[in-house]
Design an enzyme around this catalytic site. Structure first.
Site, PDB file in Angstrom:
ATOM      1  N   HIS A  33       4.837 -20.036   3.961  1.00  6.47           N
ATOM      2  CA  HIS A  33       4.494 -19.126   2.786  1.00  6.47           C
ATOM      3  C   HIS A  33       4.625 -17.580   3.133  1.00  6.47           C
ATOM      4  CE1 HIS A  33       2.066 -17.224  -0.500  1.00  6.47           C
ATOM      5  NE2 HIS A  33       1.475 -16.652   0.224  1.00  6.47           N
ATOM      6  N   HIS A  57       1.157 -10.192   5.036  1.00  2.00           N
ATOM      7  CA  HIS A  57       0.249  -9.937   3.752  1.00  2.00           C
ATOM      8  C   HIS A  57      -1.163 -10.780   4.047  1.00  2.00           C
ATOM      9  CE1 HIS A  57       1.859 -13.585   1.670  1.00  2.00           C
ATOM     10  NE2 HIS A  57       0.824 -13.580   1.074  1.00  2.00           N
ATOM     11  N   GLU A  61      -6.489 -10.947   6.146  1.00  2.00           N
ATOM     12  CA  GLU A  61      -7.665 -11.695   5.638  1.00  2.00           C
ATOM     13  C   GLU A  61      -7.819 -13.115   6.459  1.00  2.00           C
ATOM     14  OE1 GLU A  61      -6.898 -12.461   1.515  1.00  2.00           O
ATOM     15  OE2 GLU A  61      -9.191 -13.153   1.204  1.00  2.00           O
ATOM     16  N   ASP A  62      -6.840 -13.801   6.865  1.00  2.00           N
ATOM     17  CA  ASP A  62      -7.002 -15.198   7.207  1.00  2.00           C
ATOM     18  C   ASP A  62      -6.763 -15.278   8.875  1.00  2.00           C
ATOM     19  OD1 ASP A  62      -7.383 -15.731   4.677  1.00  2.00           O
ATOM     20  OD2 ASP A  62      -5.144 -16.284   4.385  1.00  2.00           O
TER      21      ASP A  62
HETATM   22 MN    MN Z   1      -0.257 -15.252   0.278  1.00  2.00          MN
END
Ligand code: MN
Length: 478
Positions: A33, A57, A61-62
């Site tokens: 991705h 990006h 967050e992940d």
């Molecule tokens: Mn994304």
């Protein structure tokens, strides 16, 4: 193909390691991705920092990776962009309820604006992210598909349009529309294909005629067809009572020439060959659209009674119409400086200067400074007004919205018990149209219940359905 720089290679290595063991719903390793986002940003001609931020990006967050790590490895600017994208996505995830979420949600919208204000490139990364997610939407469960698709039609495709990113708008809205209304999509796609088949032969003839006429006048040109997007046909049909005979741009030809003089010469040549339709000549070169779009448009009737729209433009105009804001980064090749972040974006085309305004306002809001919101022209959402609660929350409503629309947008519990409204501190009538920048305070009483007459004092379908619902259930109780 351009080779990756060392910084880009390093970003790919770091992201790959960070996302290790994570998988997408498609079953592929997650890194697929971010790499797809990288490719999209490269195709749009974005600068290296944006591409690196695109690769990273989803890491903050992940994954375990922190903003500090990113800043140390790639510098402040990349960290800044990743932070913006993360903020946008956190704001979005905070709104779990499908119906109240975006763009109605004040909080989310404010955050969106603040993040946007930091750097427009944040939004461009977000658009690339969304585009790839749409391309791979089939892997998600149906309810998620619908939610993401609808949000793309409501928020992201219009944003792409405001940034004059034509190719993106078309791809996004068609991908999304397929999930929002699959039957309608299939029907219209079929309709367009049939129409194009029918038109193919006469179109060939027209192309030959135009080509030889332009050659005779020694005008250098590129001629190409353009297929109408399904979603734009859907919207146009809605405007014209579903009458396909009133859609004049089903068949369109694009003529790309060297300079503006040739644009007007070409227009004259086309009009000497075919009969122009009344009122269908549009000079977006002299008067560009709000998003900066430039072209000459004309619709003509050919000898065998075909209706064809012509779009005539220069290469630069074409590039800008397809890639919009992204193209302006490409053409100017200007290093994005600190000035840029502070809102002095001199290299943006003048018709996009509203972005500067938005950025400066957002910067002030962030610093807790008072902002004269009345002065803020949000051209990004020209058909919306922005109104405020006394606490300073922002709600966006369609133009012409009334106090009850506002009240129901806040909450149906508030809407159902409205006894009055103060606009900018003064008592006002429920018939009073709200204006951009108004501060609206709703007065309620537990004893008040919705009345049938309220249906004449609203314009949003949201308020209508809430009022009807309350009227119904109150009747049952009686
Ligand atoms: Mn994304």
């Amino acid at each position: 193909m351009k080779r990756d720089s060392d910084r880009v290679k390093k970003a790919v290595a770091i992201a790959t390691k960070a996302h290790e063991g994570q998988f997408r719903k498609t079953g592929e390793p997650y890194i697929v991705h971010p790499l797809a986002v990288k490719k999209i940003l490269e195709d749009w001609g974005m600068d290296e920092d944006t591409i690196i931020a695109g690769i990273l990006h989803d890491t903050v967050e992940d994954t375990e990776l922190t903003l500090k790590d990113i800043e140390q490895e790639f510098g402040e600017s990349v960290a800044f962009l990743v932070d913006g994208v993360t903020k946008l996505s956190v704001a979005r995830n905070g709104m779990r309820d499908l119906d109240t979420y975006l763009p109605q949600t004040k909080d989310n919208f404010l955050r969106l604006m603040v993040a946007l204000g930091d750097d427009i490139r944040v939004l461009i990364i977000k658009l690339a992210d969304r585009l790839h997610n749409l391309r791979t939407l089939s892997a998600l469960p149906p309810d998620k598909q619908k939610k993401i698709a609808k949000e793309s039609l409501d928020v992201f495709a219009p944003l792409a349009d405001r940034l004059n990113m034509g190719l993106l708008r078309v791809e996004m809205s068609d991908l999304a529309f397929k999930y929002v209304d699959p039957k309608r999509y299939a029907y219209l796609k079929d309709l367009i294909e049939k129409y194009n088949k029918q038109a193919a032969r006469s179109l060939k003839k027209i192309e030959t005629e135009i080509s030889s006429a332009l050659k005779k006048e020694k005008i250098k040109f590129i001629l190409s067809g353009r297929v109408k997007s399904v979603y734009s046909l859907h919207k146009k049909l809605a405007k014209h009572d579903q009458n396909i005979n009133e859609i004049y741009d089903l068949t369109a030809l694009r003529v790309i020439v060297e300079d503006i003089t040739d644009c007007y010469l070409t227009l004259g040549i086309i009009h000497s060959l075919y009969t122009p339709m009344n009122g269908r000549i549009k000079d977006y070169i002299a008067m560009p659209k709000q998003n900066g779009y430039q072209s000459l448009h004309t619709t003509v009737i050919t000898k065998d009674k075909h209706i064809v729209e012509f779009q005539i433009r220069t290469k630069e105009m074409h590039e800008f119409a397809e890639h919009g804001l992204a193209a302006s980064f490409y053409y100017n090749e200007q290093k994005l400086t600190e000035n840029y972040k502070k809102g002095k974006i001199e290299h943006l085309p003048t018709n996009l200067l509203w972005i500067t305004e938005l950025q400066m306002t957002a910067a002030k809001l962030r610093e807790g400074k008072k902002v004269d919101l009345k002065k803020l022209k949000l051209n990004l959402f020209a058909d919306r007004i922005f109104v405020y609660t006394p606490k300073g929350d922002i709600l966006d409503l369609p133009q012409g919205a009334l106090p009850l629309d506002f009240a129901y947008r806040l909450h149906s519990e508030i809407g159902d018990h409205v006894v009055g409204v103060k606009i900018n501190g003064k008592m006002a009538n429920l018939n009073k149209k709200l204006e951009h920048g108004d501060v609206v305070e709703i007065l309620t009483s537990k004893n008040q219940l919705p009345k049938t007459s309220w249906l004449d004092k609203i314009i949003t379908s949201h308020a209508r359905s809430k009022i009807l619902h309350s009227l119904n259930s109150n009747n049952k109780k009686l």
